[in-house]
Design an enzyme around this catalytic site. Structure first.
Site, PDB file in Angstrom:
ATOM      1  CD  GLU A   1      -1.779   2.218  -3.657  1.00 18.80           C
ATOM      2  OE1 GLU A   1      -2.991   2.020  -3.871  1.00 18.80           O
ATOM      3  OE2 GLU A   1      -1.305   2.372  -2.516  1.00 18.80           O
TER       4      GLU A   1
ATOM      5  CE1 TYR B   1      -3.699  -2.549   0.895  1.00 16.00           C
ATOM      6  CE2 TYR B   1      -2.181  -3.294   2.576  1.00 16.00           C
ATOM      7  CZ  TYR B   1      -3.327  -3.484   1.837  1.00 16.00           C
ATOM      8  OH  TYR B   1      -4.096  -4.598   2.039  1.00 16.00           O
TER       9      TYR B   1
ATOM     10  CB  CYS C   1      -6.287   5.200   9.368  1.00 18.11           C
ATOM     11  SG  CYS C   1      -7.027   4.177   8.097  1.00 18.11           S
TER      12      CYS C   1
END
Length: 461
Positions: free
Chosen positions: A340, A319, A415
């Site tokens: 990615e 990523y 996150c």
């Protein structure tokens, strides 16, 4: 057996004492052991509450009046805080926000990952937790024949039209939104009508380089044609010298997604530039670039510290996006491989490597869970793997591929603490040990928290 009724009824007004917070920042109070979740209430407070919803095991309330306030209650500086919902915890002192986020991470590490022993450090905060966002996308509407801009009211598509500033946005972005709205309104450019799928201007997006102060304006329209574009561009560039790029994006679909597929440069450059530490980044309209660069630097420094990369190490960044973490790691490593799924991001990553003269990197388009097993077959044996997945976390196939590759260390940037804890559990079961977790406050005044976790392989005797 009869179903036990809740001790409160809908629309009843009660007095409640609050003892805890949910991970969304809602206050938790109990009546005879029955929990009520109430937005804007804080632990230690007593308040009058209207019961708005009753379920079998818990209910929801609305704060009517705080009769005993917490010393951590503060007056939100935003005029539309209670309407907007973009920020959820402006009513809470900053020290309490940081503590709440640390507790949120500790709770999921205990309940989801079953890792009670792993240290979760105090949340790294900001000296000034306001005006930090370098990007805004704001919907456009009409009222009384004039264009209006503002975020949607909570749980609606109604634009808050009395909003003239956003206290977590860079003030340059505020001024740019106001400037575009004023000029476009005077030129007679119509706003998009979501209900009837008519009109032109849907959203205005502004991106600003925190260090460079370069600004990009993105005009998102329903139509291929942007009326009065020459006059609009001329007035914007004459008025605002920091504007380096004006982009037109077309989104003709009936959708809540902001950006469409077609993007053209109306004026200036395709990119603006910004720096984090000693790395310079080219940022396009669609680039994923962290919205809080000062905290991003702290986050990446922590990831770098946990990765312990030296000049003999091979590193994989799954990523990798536009190469933000990759390029920091590549400065220390022998070789870095980035993967990615978004082709434009890989293109930006290659440009960013070139801008910074970093040559020991290879970037590949594809799903990490597909590309990494292929790399393994080709004989690639990384010393360190770093992942920074979206909120949903890593696919289990990717976690398995990481375990099979057997790096000395895994650094997981997240996150979403819940999916982080879930994935750490899988990696632990695969023979890795979680050493420590560091929360970082990337989004002050909101309930979101970013984390960096360090894992190393348990070597059997």
């Amino acid at each position: 057996m009869s179903k036990q009724a809740a001790p409160v009824k809908k629309n009843e007004t009660i007095t409640l004492t609050f003892e805890d917070l949910t991970h969304e920042g809602n206050g938790v109070g109990k009546i005879d052991g029955y929990p009520l979740f109430v937005p804007y209430a804080l632990p230690g407070e007593e308040a009058k509450v209207k019961v708005v919803k009753v379920n079998k095991k818990y209910g929801f309330g609305k704060l009517i009046n705080v009769t005993k306030a917490s010393p951590d209650r503060v007056e939100p500086p935003c005029d539309v805080f209670y309407k907007c919902g973009g920020c959820q915890i402006q009513h809470m002192s900053y020290s309490m926000q940081l503590e709440m986020k640390q507790n949120q991470v500790k709770n999921v590490m205990r309940k989801v990952a079953h890792l009670d022993h792993v240290p979760v450090y105090e949340t790294i905060g900001m000296e000034d937790p306001w005006r930090y966002r370098n990007k805004v996308s704001i919907p456009v509407g009409e009222k009384g024949g004039e264009l209006i801009t503002g975020f949607y009211q909570m749980r609606s598509h109604h634009i808050i039209d009395d909003m003239d500033t956003c206290v977590v946005q860079d003030d340059v972005n505020d001024r740019m939104i106001e400037g575009v709205r004023r000029i476009a309104s005077r030129l007679g450019i119509r706003a998009y009508d979501e209900k009837n799928h008519r009109g032109v201007l849907r959203h205005i997006m502004v991106r600003t380089g925190r260090e460079t102060k370069e600004t990009m304006i993105v005009l998102i329209t329903r139509t291929e044609k942007l009326p009065h574009k020459e006059e609009l561009v001329k007035e914007l560039t004459d008025t605002y010298p920091n504007v380096k790029s004006i982009i037109h994006n077309v989104n003709s679909r009936r959708t809540n997604v902001i950006l469409g597929d077609k993007t053209t440069v109306l004026w200036g450059e395709k990119y603006i530039y910004d720096t984090i530490g000693n790395i310079r980044f080219a940022i396009s309209a669609k680039s994923f670039y962290q919205v809080n660069p000062p905290q991003t630097r702290k986050l990446y420094e922590k990831a770098l510290e946990y990765a312990q990369v030296d000049e003999d190490d091979t590193v994989i960044d799954a990523y990798c996006g536009i190469g933000t973490i990759s390029l920091f790691l590549a400065q220390k490593a022998k070789k870095l491989y980035g993967v990615e799924i978004v082709p434009e991001a890989i293109n930006d990553a290659k440009i960013n490597a070139k801008i910074n003269g970093i040559t020991n990197v290879e970037f590949e388009v594809g799903k990490a869970e597909t590309v990494m097993p292929k790399w393994k077959e080709d004989g690639l044996r990384p010393d360190v793997i770093i992942v920074d997945p979206p909120r949903k976390g890593c696919e289990e196939s990717l976690l398995n591929a990481m375990v099979e590759m057997g790096p000395k260390r895994i650094v997981y940037v997240s996150c979403n603490p819940s999916t982080l804890a879930r994935d750490l559990r899988i990696l632990e079961d695969g023979g890795y040990e979680t050493k420590k977790v560091q929360p970082v406050d990337m989004f002050p005044q909101s309930m979101h928290v970013e984390c960096v976790a360090m894992m190393s392989r348990e070597l059997s005797n």
